[in-house]
Design a protein around this motif. Structure first.
Motif, PDB file in Angstrom:
ATOM      1  N   GLY A  99      48.991  66.996  -2.893  1.00 54.60           N
ATOM      2  CA  GLY A  99      49.916  67.347  -1.912  1.00 54.60           C
ATOM      3  C   GLY A  99      49.747  68.764  -1.477  1.00 54.60           C
ATOM      4  N   PHE A 100      49.136  69.748  -2.111  1.00 57.01           N
ATOM      5  CA  PHE A 100      48.936  70.890  -1.894  1.00 57.01           C
ATOM      6  C   PHE A 100      47.717  71.207  -0.562  1.00 57.01           C
ATOM      7  CE2 PHE A 100      50.196  72.335  -6.300  1.00 57.01           C
ATOM      8  CZ  PHE A 100      51.367  72.670  -6.022  1.00 57.01           C
ATOM      9  N   GLY A 101      46.975  70.040  -0.617  1.00 51.83           N
ATOM     10  CA  GLY A 101      46.086  69.851   0.390  1.00 51.83           C
ATOM     11  C   GLY A 101      44.688  70.765   0.121  1.00 51.83           C
ATOM     12  N   ILE A 102      44.537  71.383  -1.009  1.00 53.67           N
ATOM     13  CA  ILE A 102      43.531  72.044  -1.266  1.00 53.67           C
ATOM     14  C   ILE A 102      42.540  71.512  -2.018  1.00 53.67           C
ATOM     15  CG2 ILE A 102      44.847  74.069  -1.537  1.00 53.67           C
ATOM     16  CD1 ILE A 102      44.826  73.872  -4.500  1.00 53.67           C
ATOM     17  N   LEU A 103      42.377  70.219  -1.979  1.00 55.28           N
ATOM     18  CA  LEU A 103      41.291  69.322  -2.958  1.00 55.28           C
ATOM     19  C   LEU A 103      40.698  68.529  -1.957  1.00 55.28           C
ATOM     20  CD1 LEU A 103      43.165  68.340  -6.247  1.00 55.28           C
ATOM     21  CD2 LEU A 103      41.401  70.179  -5.596  1.00 55.28           C
ATOM     22  N   LYS A 104      39.333  68.072  -2.042  1.00 52.20           N
ATOM     23  CA  LYS A 104      38.805  67.236  -1.420  1.00 52.20           C
ATOM     24  C   LYS A 104      38.139  66.334  -2.122  1.00 52.20           C
ATOM     25  CE  LYS A 104      35.514  69.892   0.300  1.00 52.20           C
ATOM     26  NZ  LYS A 104      34.330  70.814   1.223  1.00 52.20           N
ATOM     27  N   ARG A 105      38.532  64.805  -1.896  1.00 51.31           N
ATOM     28  CA  ARG A 105      38.114  63.954  -2.772  1.00 51.31           C
ATOM     29  C   ARG A 105      36.732  63.401  -2.427  1.00 51.31           C
ATOM     30  NH1 ARG A 105      41.392  58.229  -3.953  1.00 51.31           N
ATOM     31  NH2 ARG A 105      40.428  57.368  -2.210  1.00 51.31           N
ATOM     32  N   LEU A 106      35.716  63.296  -3.254  1.00 45.24           N
ATOM     33  CA  LEU A 106      34.529  62.934  -3.123  1.00 45.24           C
ATOM     34  C   LEU A 106      34.369  61.546  -3.097  1.00 45.24           C
ATOM     35  CD1 LEU A 106      32.641  65.719  -4.995  1.00 45.24           C
ATOM     36  CD2 LEU A 106      33.470  65.930  -2.705  1.00 45.24           C
TER      37      LEU A 106
ATOM     38  N   LEU B   1      50.125  80.457 -12.711  1.00 45.21           N
ATOM     39  CA  LEU B   1      49.989  78.989 -12.409  1.00 45.21           C
ATOM     40  C   LEU B   1      50.625  78.210 -11.463  1.00 45.21           C
ATOM     41  CD1 LEU B   1      47.836  77.392 -13.895  1.00 45.21           C
ATOM     42  CD2 LEU B   1      49.383  76.392 -15.447  1.00 45.21           C
ATOM     43  N   ASN B   2      51.964  78.884 -11.272  1.00 45.10           N
ATOM     44  CA  ASN B   2      53.010  78.338 -10.371  1.00 45.10           C
ATOM     45  C   ASN B   2      52.479  78.853  -8.875  1.00 45.10           C
ATOM     46  OD1 ASN B   2      54.162  76.446 -11.968  1.00 45.10           O
ATOM     47  ND2 ASN B   2      55.747  77.904 -12.725  1.00 45.10           N
ATOM     48  N   HIS B   3      51.990  79.894  -8.806  1.00 47.21           N
ATOM     49  CA  HIS B   3      51.569  80.587  -7.566  1.00 47.21           C
ATOM     50  C   HIS B   3      50.137  80.562  -7.111  1.00 47.21           C
ATOM     51  CE1 HIS B   3      55.784  81.981  -7.707  1.00 47.21           C
ATOM     52  NE2 HIS B   3      55.457  82.504  -8.839  1.00 47.21           N
ATOM     53  N   LEU B   4      49.229  80.154  -8.013  1.00 42.11           N
ATOM     54  CA  LEU B   4      47.669  80.357  -7.604  1.00 42.11           C
ATOM     55  C   LEU B   4      47.209  78.968  -7.988  1.00 42.11           C
ATOM     56  CD1 LEU B   4      46.976  83.900  -8.959  1.00 42.11           C
ATOM     57  CD2 LEU B   4      47.711  83.163  -6.547  1.00 42.11           C
ATOM     58  N   PRO B   5      46.326  78.478  -7.123  1.00 44.70           N
ATOM     59  CA  PRO B   5      45.579  77.344  -7.662  1.00 44.70           C
ATOM     60  C   PRO B   5      44.581  77.898  -8.605  1.00 44.70           C
ATOM     61  CG  PRO B   5      45.000  77.897  -5.195  1.00 44.70           C
ATOM     62  CD  PRO B   5      45.922  78.918  -5.813  1.00 44.70           C
ATOM     63  N   ILE B   6      44.662  77.481  -9.899  1.00 47.11           N
ATOM     64  CA  ILE B   6      43.968  78.348 -10.724  1.00 47.11           C
ATOM     65  C   ILE B   6      42.610  77.555 -11.151  1.00 47.11           C
ATOM     66  CG2 ILE B   6      43.975  78.667 -13.276  1.00 47.11           C
ATOM     67  CD1 ILE B   6      46.174  80.607 -12.875  1.00 47.11           C
ATOM     68  N   GLY B   7      42.495  76.374 -10.853  1.00 42.40           N
ATOM     69  CA  GLY B   7      41.467  75.571 -11.342  1.00 42.40           C
ATOM     70  C   GLY B   7      40.064  76.235 -10.797  1.00 42.40           C
ATOM     71  N   TYR B   8      39.990  76.699  -9.848  1.00 43.29           N
ATOM     72  CA  TYR B   8      38.778  76.794  -9.279  1.00 43.29           C
ATOM     73  C   TYR B   8      37.862  77.489  -9.963  1.00 43.29           C
ATOM     74  CZ  TYR B   8      35.280  78.672  -6.295  1.00 43.29           C
ATOM     75  OH  TYR B   8      33.836  78.697  -5.681  1.00 43.29           O
ATOM     76  N   ASN B   9      38.265  78.590 -10.803  1.00 44.73           N
ATOM     77  CA  ASN B   9      37.367  79.541 -11.374  1.00 44.73           C
ATOM     78  C   ASN B   9      37.028  78.766 -12.832  1.00 44.73           C
ATOM     79  OD1 ASN B   9      37.099  81.905  -9.507  1.00 44.73           O
ATOM     80  ND2 ASN B   9      39.041  81.618  -9.767  1.00 44.73           N
ATOM     81  N   LEU B  10      37.735  77.982 -13.380  1.00 44.14           N
ATOM     82  CA  LEU B  10      37.741  77.489 -14.743  1.00 44.14           C
ATOM     83  C   LEU B  10      36.980  76.110 -14.704  1.00 44.14           C
ATOM     84  CD1 LEU B  10      41.089  78.486 -15.955  1.00 44.14           C
ATOM     85  CD2 LEU B  10      39.012  79.373 -16.934  1.00 44.14           C
TER      86      LEU B  10
ATOM     87  N   ARG C 221      38.433  76.480   2.286  1.00 46.75           N
ATOM     88  CA  ARG C 221      39.026  77.203   3.421  1.00 46.75           C
ATOM     89  C   ARG C 221      40.364  77.205   3.225  1.00 46.75           C
ATOM     90  NH1 ARG C 221      38.802  75.023   9.040  1.00 46.75           N
ATOM     91  NH2 ARG C 221      40.767  74.109   8.613  1.00 46.75           N
ATOM     92  N   LYS C 222      40.908  75.974   2.651  1.00 49.45           N
ATOM     93  CA  LYS C 222      42.410  75.804   2.576  1.00 49.45           C
ATOM     94  C   LYS C 222      42.683  76.396   1.131  1.00 49.45           C
ATOM     95  CE  LYS C 222      42.811  71.697   5.207  1.00 49.45           C
ATOM     96  NZ  LYS C 222      42.681  70.178   4.993  1.00 49.45           N
ATOM     97  N   TYR C 223      41.655  76.507   0.067  1.00 51.22           N
ATOM     98  CA  TYR C 223      41.917  77.226  -0.918  1.00 51.22           C
ATOM     99  C   TYR C 223      42.207  78.401  -1.018  1.00 51.22           C
ATOM    100  CZ  TYR C 223      41.100  78.776  -5.964  1.00 51.22           C
ATOM    101  OH  TYR C 223      40.913  79.436  -6.862  1.00 51.22           O
ATOM    102  N   ARG C 224      41.597  79.360  -0.027  1.00 48.41           N
ATOM    103  CA  ARG C 224      41.874  80.764   0.100  1.00 48.41           C
ATOM    104  C   ARG C 224      42.975  80.959   0.642  1.00 48.41           C
ATOM    105  NH1 ARG C 224      37.610  83.235  -1.853  1.00 48.41           N
ATOM    106  NH2 ARG C 224      35.320  82.272  -1.702  1.00 48.41           N
ATOM    107  N   LYS C 225      43.692  80.010   1.612  1.00 52.48           N
ATOM    108  CA  LYS C 225      44.726  80.127   2.410  1.00 52.48           C
ATOM    109  C   LYS C 225      45.924  80.000   1.432  1.00 52.48           C
ATOM    110  CE  LYS C 225      46.443  78.248   6.680  1.00 52.48           C
ATOM    111  NZ  LYS C 225      46.323  77.013   7.674  1.00 52.48           N
ATOM    112  N   ALA C 226      45.702  78.981   0.608  1.00 54.89           N
ATOM    113  CA  ALA C 226      46.659  78.879  -0.606  1.00 54.89           C
ATOM    114  C   ALA C 226      46.811  80.253  -1.647  1.00 54.89           C
ATOM    115  CB  ALA C 226      46.437  77.483  -1.463  1.00 54.89           C
ATOM    116  N   LEU C 227      45.763  80.745  -1.918  1.00 52.29           N
ATOM    117  CA  LEU C 227      45.647  81.906  -2.675  1.00 52.29           C
ATOM    118  C   LEU C 227      46.494  82.719  -2.209  1.00 52.29           C
ATOM    119  CD1 LEU C 227      42.130  82.676  -3.993  1.00 52.29           C
ATOM    120  CD2 LEU C 227      44.148  82.278  -5.312  1.00 52.29           C
TER     121      LEU C 227
END
Lengths: 257, 257
Positions: free
Chosen positions: A216-223, A174-183, A243-249
């Motif tokens: 702050g991670f910059g992997i979210l887009k606010r709609l 959880l501290n290393h991966l942006p886990i939300g995407y798949n859940l 794009r940024k999500y994969r980078k963060a992964l």
DNA sequence: CTTCGAATGCGTCGTTATGACACAATGCTA
DNA sequence: TAGCATTGTGTCATAACGACGCATTCGAAG
């Protein structure tokens, strides 16, 4: 593996088609109604529920086998799936349970049957979007359903240990991966994302600090949309910036809670 | 497994005494002269060096098998040893190389020999104190020696990939575990500890910040002695405070570089 | 014996991340 | 239209972190 007949064939023929000694078990996590869920299966006549698992075909990559098992049970592929530990205790199997289970199921297996041999199992954990899953028992003799993480007490063989280890791993990742995407569904609110983290970590987090960190991670887009309907101020919807999500992964997120 | 005769017996009898399909390979790290080393072995007649590995006895726990292999090659037990990944590609073995190797070695094995079957291997990595190791080839037909991490280019089968994965894991763990204990002698200086970290991370670190961080963990005891003899100011000697060290092992260290 | 170079011990400073909390804005409900 | 619960945004003190200065100490060179 979808019909009883095929199932019986597999039981009889396993030694010829599967890689011996090796099995895999999947801890399939989902998130629903603010609860962390795990997909479990049960043979009709068995007392204990179990992790969905399987064997590896002789010419099949281990990871592909895990993907196949996952697909069979959830109907989903192309999701987060990762091996996390190998369980190789010499005494992890319980032959007697195995035999009596099959007996109740109307299948007789001899004392030298391949299923009764020792197996070393590779644990995989998967993160899937709850709503997309069509739970699929692998033969008519089984149930298959979601369980709340906290409901689970005893499982088949050492599966409870496997589950616990998967949870530990999830919390570390959880501290290393942006886990939300798949859940989570594609669009979600910040409070929903926070609930996910709170559930996995089993602790409450400060609303404002959580938001600051996440954005702050910059992997979210606010709609521009908001989720109306709740009896309160409508929260913004977010989605992941792939794009940024994969980078963060790849790089991993910094810091920890 | 210490004599050629026993070795031949094992080759002939393996199917009866080992768990089929499963092998393990150890990436044994050491630290010497400011270089990160790995212990590799080589069959006399083979072109490529390999990771020390082995098989699992039918009634032996997987972890015990890894411990046994490690002991056989280094003479050490009770050290840091951890599984880090399973390599389960269907095509990871190279049967031809295997056969020709044994042929050169004077051992003929048929096309159905157990050694030529597909194996799924569990990767373990170990941290050992360089000076305590007595490198021990497992039969007279093999060499066994330390290699500098940066010297290694090609290895037997997929062992280079296994090594790389072990290195990645080591670097990740570095932020969570106080790794120095198993790689350094009991007494060491701060510059030595820093060199270890710099070598593993493959980057230079600020001397003063490193010291602040390390002492901040509270797992080091500064001794009253200094290491004289270097042509400069004598650095203090340190040793690990085992009580706090073990505590830190459980909780993990915070932050990252 | 003195001087010098090089490495070590110890401290400072500005920036950034983190935890705790205040206040305004919004959407439904009574 | 007032009230309430929840969300959006900002502030502030503290801790962590990166970059760097300066004095100390050891062996070696003269």
């Amino acid at each position: 593996m979808t019909q009883q007949k095929t199932f019986r064939e597999v039981i009889a023929d396993g030694e010829g088609i599967f890689q011996p000694s090796v099995s895999l078990d999947c801890v399939i996590f989902g998130f629903h109604e603010n609860e962390l869920k795990v997909l479990l299966i049960k043979a009709k006549s068995t007392d204990h529920w179990a992790l969905p698992g399987g064997f590896v075909f002789k010419d099949e990559d281990l990871d592909d086998a895990a993907t196949r098992v996952l697909k069979e049970r959830t109907g989903i592929n192309d999701i987060f799936l990762q091996q996390f530990h190998v369980f190789g205790s010499a005494k992890r199997s319980d032959w007697n349970i195995h035999r009596s289970n099959f007996k109740k199921d109307g299948i007789e297996i001899g004392p030298d049957h391949w299923l009764l041999k020792r197996f070393i199992t590779v644990g995989y954990y998967a993160l899937v979007e709850f709503a997309h899953v069509i739970t699929t028992p692998d033969s008519s003799s089984e149930e298959c359903r979601w369980w709340d993480i906290n409901e689970i007490e005893e499982l088949f063989m050492d599966h409870k240990q496997i589950l616990d280890k998967a949870l530990d791993t999830l919390r570390l990742q959880l501290n290393h991966l942006p886990i939300g995407y798949n859940l989570l569904p594609q669009k979600f609110t910040m409070p929903e994302l926070q609930k996910l983290y709170e559930t996995i970590l089993n602790k409450t987090l400060d609303r404002r600090n959580f938001q600051r960190r996440m954005t702050g991670f910059g992997i979210l887009k606010r709609l521009k949309e908001t989720r109306k309907g709740g009896a309160h101020r409508a929260p913004f919807l977010y989605s992941f910036d792939m794009r940024k999500y994969r980078k963060a992964l790849k790089q991993g997120l910094h810091g920890g809670w």
